[in-house]
Design a protein around this motif. Sequence first.
Motif, PDB file in Angstrom:
ATOM      1  N   LYS A   1      41.976  54.726  49.559  1.00  0.00           N
ATOM      2  CA  LYS A   1      43.169  54.563  48.726  1.00  0.00           C
ATOM      3  C   LYS A   1      43.743  53.156  48.824  1.00  0.00           C
ATOM      4  O   LYS A   1      44.557  52.755  47.989  1.00  0.00           O
ATOM      5  CB  LYS A   1      44.219  55.608  49.084  1.00  0.00           C
ATOM      6  CG  LYS A   1      44.958  55.367  50.387  1.00  0.00           C
ATOM      7  CD  LYS A   1      46.016  56.433  50.600  1.00  0.00           C
ATOM      8  CE  LYS A   1      46.839  56.170  51.864  1.00  0.00           C
ATOM      9  NZ  LYS A   1      47.878  57.205  52.069  1.00  0.00           N
ATOM     10  N   ASN A   2      43.332  52.383  49.822  1.00  0.00           N
ATOM     11  CA  ASN A   2      43.782  51.007  49.950  1.00  0.00           C
ATOM     12  C   ASN A   2      42.811  50.004  49.343  1.00  0.00           C
ATOM     13  O   ASN A   2      43.017  48.792  49.441  1.00  0.00           O
ATOM     14  CB  ASN A   2      44.015  50.661  51.418  1.00  0.00           C
ATOM     15  CG  ASN A   2      45.297  51.256  51.958  1.00  0.00           C
ATOM     16  OD1 ASN A   2      46.365  50.693  51.791  1.00  0.00           O
ATOM     17  ND2 ASN A   2      45.182  52.419  52.570  1.00  0.00           N
ATOM     18  N   TYR A   3      41.741  50.511  48.746  1.00  0.00           N
ATOM     19  CA  TYR A   3      40.746  49.641  48.131  1.00  0.00           C
ATOM     20  C   TYR A   3      40.944  49.589  46.622  1.00  0.00           C
ATOM     21  O   TYR A   3      41.651  50.402  46.039  1.00  0.00           O
ATOM     22  CB  TYR A   3      39.334  50.114  48.470  1.00  0.00           C
ATOM     23  CG  TYR A   3      38.980  49.980  49.926  1.00  0.00           C
ATOM     24  CD1 TYR A   3      39.624  49.055  50.746  1.00  0.00           C
ATOM     25  CD2 TYR A   3      37.992  50.771  50.497  1.00  0.00           C
ATOM     26  CE1 TYR A   3      39.291  48.931  52.079  1.00  0.00           C
ATOM     27  CE2 TYR A   3      37.652  50.651  51.837  1.00  0.00           C
ATOM     28  CZ  TYR A   3      38.312  49.725  52.619  1.00  0.00           C
ATOM     29  OH  TYR A   3      37.973  49.592  53.943  1.00  0.00           O
ATOM     30  N   SER A   4      40.271  48.646  46.004  1.00  0.00           N
ATOM     31  CA  SER A   4      40.478  48.407  44.579  1.00  0.00           C
ATOM     32  C   SER A   4      39.819  49.440  43.680  1.00  0.00           C
ATOM     33  O   SER A   4      40.275  49.690  42.576  1.00  0.00           O
ATOM     34  CB  SER A   4      39.944  47.018  44.205  1.00  0.00           C
ATOM     35  OG  SER A   4      40.675  46.014  44.866  1.00  0.00           O
TER      36      SER A   4
ATOM     37  N   TYR B   1      25.383  54.739  48.900  1.00  0.00           N
ATOM     38  CA  TYR B   1      24.929  53.350  48.963  1.00  0.00           C
ATOM     39  C   TYR B   1      25.342  52.689  47.667  1.00  0.00           C
ATOM     40  O   TYR B   1      25.254  53.302  46.595  1.00  0.00           O
ATOM     41  CB  TYR B   1      23.406  53.344  49.160  1.00  0.00           C
ATOM     42  CG  TYR B   1      22.649  52.163  48.624  1.00  0.00           C
ATOM     43  CD1 TYR B   1      22.677  50.914  49.244  1.00  0.00           C
ATOM     44  CD2 TYR B   1      21.851  52.303  47.477  1.00  0.00           C
ATOM     45  CE1 TYR B   1      21.944  49.846  48.736  1.00  0.00           C
ATOM     46  CE2 TYR B   1      21.109  51.240  46.973  1.00  0.00           C
ATOM     47  CZ  TYR B   1      21.166  50.019  47.611  1.00  0.00           C
ATOM     48  OH  TYR B   1      20.440  48.967  47.117  1.00  0.00           O
ATOM     49  N   VAL B   2      25.857  51.469  47.729  1.00  0.00           N
ATOM     50  CA  VAL B   2      26.249  50.749  46.525  1.00  0.00           C
ATOM     51  C   VAL B   2      25.455  49.451  46.443  1.00  0.00           C
ATOM     52  O   VAL B   2      25.123  48.838  47.464  1.00  0.00           O
ATOM     53  CB  VAL B   2      27.765  50.457  46.489  1.00  0.00           C
ATOM     54  CG1 VAL B   2      28.548  51.756  46.420  1.00  0.00           C
ATOM     55  CG2 VAL B   2      28.207  49.628  47.687  1.00  0.00           C
ATOM     56  N   ALA B   3      25.138  49.033  45.220  1.00  0.00           N
ATOM     57  CA  ALA B   3      24.332  47.835  45.035  1.00  0.00           C
ATOM     58  C   ALA B   3      24.607  47.219  43.685  1.00  0.00           C
ATOM     59  O   ALA B   3      25.060  47.889  42.748  1.00  0.00           O
ATOM     60  CB  ALA B   3      22.848  48.163  45.143  1.00  0.00           C
ATOM     61  N   ASN B   4      24.327  45.936  43.580  1.00  0.00           N
ATOM     62  CA  ASN B   4      24.314  45.276  42.280  1.00  0.00           C
ATOM     63  C   ASN B   4      23.064  45.719  41.531  1.00  0.00           C
ATOM     64  O   ASN B   4      21.988  45.830  42.129  1.00  0.00           O
ATOM     65  CB  ASN B   4      24.302  43.756  42.467  1.00  0.00           C
ATOM     66  CG  ASN B   4      24.530  43.008  41.162  1.00  0.00           C
ATOM     67  OD1 ASN B   4      23.760  43.115  40.220  1.00  0.00           O
ATOM     68  ND2 ASN B   4      25.608  42.239  41.122  1.00  0.00           N
ATOM     69  N   ALA B   5      23.202  45.977  40.254  1.00  0.00           N
ATOM     70  CA  ALA B   5      22.065  46.446  39.461  1.00  0.00           C
ATOM     71  C   ALA B   5      20.910  45.451  39.461  1.00  0.00           C
ATOM     72  O   ALA B   5      19.756  45.822  39.217  1.00  0.00           O
ATOM     73  CB  ALA B   5      22.512  46.724  38.024  1.00  0.00           C
TER      74      ALA B   5
ATOM     75  N   ALA C   1      32.367  48.329  37.725  1.00  0.00           N
ATOM     76  CA  ALA C   1      32.575  46.935  38.111  1.00  0.00           C
ATOM     77  C   ALA C   1      32.622  46.771  39.621  1.00  0.00           C
ATOM     78  O   ALA C   1      32.349  45.695  40.149  1.00  0.00           O
ATOM     79  CB  ALA C   1      33.861  46.414  37.492  1.00  0.00           C
ATOM     80  N   GLY C   2      32.973  47.849  40.320  1.00  0.00           N
ATOM     81  CA  GLY C   2      33.037  47.787  41.775  1.00  0.00           C
ATOM     82  C   GLY C   2      33.180  49.164  42.381  1.00  0.00           C
ATOM     83  O   GLY C   2      33.516  50.140  41.685  1.00  0.00           O
ATOM     84  N   PHE C   3      32.917  49.249  43.668  1.00  0.00           N
ATOM     85  CA  PHE C   3      33.121  50.471  44.438  1.00  0.00           C
ATOM     86  C   PHE C   3      33.682  50.090  45.800  1.00  0.00           C
ATOM     87  O   PHE C   3      33.373  49.013  46.328  1.00  0.00           O
ATOM     88  CB  PHE C   3      31.816  51.256  44.603  1.00  0.00           C
ATOM     89  CG  PHE C   3      31.248  51.761  43.302  1.00  0.00           C
ATOM     90  CD1 PHE C   3      31.774  52.905  42.708  1.00  0.00           C
ATOM     91  CD2 PHE C   3      30.235  51.083  42.657  1.00  0.00           C
ATOM     92  CE1 PHE C   3      31.279  53.358  41.495  1.00  0.00           C
ATOM     93  CE2 PHE C   3      29.732  51.530  41.448  1.00  0.00           C
ATOM     94  CZ  PHE C   3      30.254  52.672  40.864  1.00  0.00           C
TER      95      PHE C   3
ATOM     96  N   ASN D   1      29.249  40.049  37.880  1.00  0.00           N
ATOM     97  CA  ASN D   1      29.007  40.429  36.481  1.00  0.00           C
ATOM     98  C   ASN D   1      29.304  41.903  36.206  1.00  0.00           C
ATOM     99  O   ASN D   1      28.886  42.434  35.185  1.00  0.00           O
ATOM    100  CB  ASN D   1      27.561  40.114  36.071  1.00  0.00           C
ATOM    101  CG  ASN D   1      27.218  38.646  36.234  1.00  0.00           C
ATOM    102  OD1 ASN D   1      28.009  37.782  35.858  1.00  0.00           O
ATOM    103  ND2 ASN D   1      26.066  38.363  36.806  1.00  0.00           N
ATOM    104  N   GLY D   2      30.020  42.561  37.118  1.00  0.00           N
ATOM    105  CA  GLY D   2      30.410  43.948  36.894  1.00  0.00           C
ATOM    106  C   GLY D   2      29.260  44.926  36.876  1.00  0.00           C
ATOM    107  O   GLY D   2      29.323  45.964  36.203  1.00  0.00           O
TER     108      GLY D   2
END
Length: 212
Positions: free
Chosen positions: A117-120, A164-168, A189-191, A198-199
Motif C-alpha cells: 500500500k506504500n508503493y506506487s 516475478y516481474v520483468a520488463n517485456a 507500467a509498473g508493479f 517504456n512502461g
Amino acid sequence: MISNMLKNFISKTMKAQKMQQKEYNSYTPFVVDYKSRPLSNDVTTRYARSEDATSIARIINENNNDPSLDYNYFLKRTRSELAHGGNRSGFHIIVAQVGDQIVGYGRSIYYSELMIKNYSYPSPVGWYLMGVTIDPQFRGQNIGALLTRKRLDHIRQVASKAYYVANANNKTSIRMHEKFGFKEKERGAGFLKICFNNGLGILFECNLNNKD
C-alpha cells in the motif's frame, strides 16, 4: 507472517509518499536457440552472510545501468538488507559460489499488504523473486537457473505461489522463468515500486503446487 525485526525495517525505510524506483539492471542479450553451458560441479549455493555484502554490491554495480546509483549505494543497501531482513521469514538472499568467489545472487521478498500500500503500483500480496544477478564473466552457465530453483525451493516451504516481474524486453530472463512454470498474469507500467522502462512491465505467477 513476517518477523518483528523485518516489520521495523520496513517501517523505518518507508516514506510518506508512494515509493517508486526505476529499473537499473542490464539485460543479458537474448539469442534465439542459445544454449547455456552445463552447470559446473564447482558451483555451490548457500544463504548470504553479512560478509558477502561487498561481493554482492560489486555484482549489482557491474550490471547497473543507472548513473545516479553506484557501488556505495548498493553496498549500503545490501548491508542493510542482510542486517535487518536477513534470511528470516519474509526475506532472503542466496549466493552462488565458485570456490571462494561469489559469482551471483538472488533475492526473494514477501511483500505484505502493509508494504504494497506504500508503493506506487498495485500488486498481489505474496512472495516475489526480486532479481537474480550474475557476474558478467559467469553468465551463460545456468547459474541464474540454479539460483532461481533454490529460491523457489525456499518459498515452496511456506507458500503455494510465487511471483516475478520483468520488463517485456528482458526475454532471456523471461524465457528462463517460464521453464520453472511462471505464466504471464498481467501487464502494466509498473508493479510494486518498480517503474519499468517504456512502461513494459509484466507480472508472472507460478503455482508451486503444480507437479507437472
